[in-house]
Design a protein around this motif. Structure first.
Motif, PDB file in Angstrom:
ATOM      1  N   HIS A  88       0.842  -1.200   0.000  1.00 20.70           N
ATOM      2  CA  HIS A  88       0.000   0.000   0.000  1.00 20.70           C
ATOM      3  C   HIS A  88       0.876   1.248   0.000  1.00 20.70           C
ATOM      4  O   HIS A  88       1.188   1.785   1.062  1.00 20.70           O
ATOM      5  CB  HIS A  88      -0.892  -0.034   1.245  1.00 20.70           C
ATOM      6  CG  HIS A  88      -1.987   0.973   1.252  1.00 20.70           C
ATOM      7  ND1 HIS A  88      -3.228   0.701   1.748  1.00 20.70           N
ATOM      8  CD2 HIS A  88      -2.036   2.265   0.848  1.00 20.70           C
ATOM      9  CE1 HIS A  88      -3.995   1.770   1.651  1.00 20.70           C
ATOM     10  NE2 HIS A  88      -3.283   2.749   1.096  1.00 20.70           N
ATOM     11  N   HIS A 135       1.418   5.097  -2.030  1.00 17.99           N
ATOM     12  CA  HIS A 135       0.904   6.066  -3.003  1.00 17.99           C
ATOM     13  C   HIS A 135       2.102   6.722  -3.682  1.00 17.99           C
ATOM     14  O   HIS A 135       2.531   7.813  -3.328  1.00 17.99           O
ATOM     15  CB  HIS A 135      -0.007   7.069  -2.299  1.00 17.99           C
ATOM     16  CG  HIS A 135      -1.237   6.419  -1.736  1.00 17.99           C
ATOM     17  ND1 HIS A 135      -2.188   5.837  -2.541  1.00 17.99           N
ATOM     18  CD2 HIS A 135      -1.649   6.221  -0.465  1.00 17.99           C
ATOM     19  CE1 HIS A 135      -3.142   5.320  -1.780  1.00 17.99           C
ATOM     20  NE2 HIS A 135      -2.841   5.527  -0.530  1.00 17.99           N
ATOM     21  N   GLU A 190      -8.600   1.983  -3.360  1.00 24.63           N
ATOM     22  CA  GLU A 190      -9.112   1.583  -2.088  1.00 24.63           C
ATOM     23  C   GLU A 190     -10.487   2.204  -1.878  1.00 24.63           C
ATOM     24  O   GLU A 190     -10.626   3.420  -1.805  1.00 24.63           O
ATOM     25  CB  GLU A 190      -8.152   1.955  -0.949  1.00 24.63           C
ATOM     26  CG  GLU A 190      -7.782   3.434  -0.900  1.00 24.63           C
ATOM     27  CD  GLU A 190      -6.636   3.727   0.055  1.00 24.63           C
ATOM     28  OE1 GLU A 190      -6.834   3.621   1.270  1.00 24.63           O
ATOM     29  OE2 GLU A 190      -5.543   4.054  -0.434  1.00 24.63           O
TER      30      GLU A 190
END
Ligand SMILES: [Zn+2]
Length: 165
Positions: free
Chosen positions: A7, A9, A106
């Protein structure tokens, strides 16, 4: 130790961060679609973002030999605008065939609002129709337990079970 980053970004990260992840043993990166720090004004902004996640970011990661994977959606924070959210969801199917797309995410809730719930249902429905995995985000600021229960209720709804059968 080698690890898969589940996870990150990366669109908001500099190249040095890829270098440091590599040094730490990272073997692959997974990037969920998220809020960009501001509300986008049109579905076109999301089209470009999905291109960034499926074309540009894998090329940046490849410079470090890192496979890059992503999840696509309109995040709960921008899902309050139902019309925009529906336009963005309509864009997603054409991107699902791209080789680095893992599924829909998500997705989830931000303020546990009615509109967010409606768009969460539409995302889960999209995932079920296209046999995609989902990645779920629970609320940061509002009641996390209540939001998580609401998300579980959506996932358990009989309507969705019909889609999955
Ligand atoms: Zn995130």
């Amino acid at each position: 130790m080698r690890y898969i980053e589940p996870h990150a970004h990366m669109v908001s990260r500099v190249m040095d961060d890829y270098q440091r992840m590599l040094l730490a043993g990272c073997a692959a990166v997974c990037e969920p679609a998220f809020w960009a720090g501001f509300d986008r004004s049109s579905a076109g902004g999301f089209y470009d973002y999905f291109c960034q996640l499926t074309e540009h970011e894998p090329k940046r990661a490849a410079k470090f030999g890192l496979p890059h994977f992503c999840w696509l959606c309109i995040n709960p924070k921008e899902a309050e605008d139902i019309k925009l959210a529906e336009e963005v969801i309509a864009l997603i199917p054409e991107f699902l065939k791209r080789p680095n797309v893992l599924g829909i995410g998500e997705i989830g809730l931000n303020k546990n609002s009615r509109n967010e719930l409606k768009i969460l249902e539409k995302h889960v429905d999209l995932a079920a129709r296209h046999k995609q995995m989902i990645l779920v985000h629970t609320p940061h600021l509002e009641d996390k337990l209540k939001g998580t229960r609401l998300i579980l209720d959506v996932l358990a709804s009989p309507h969705l079970l019909i889609q999955l059968l």
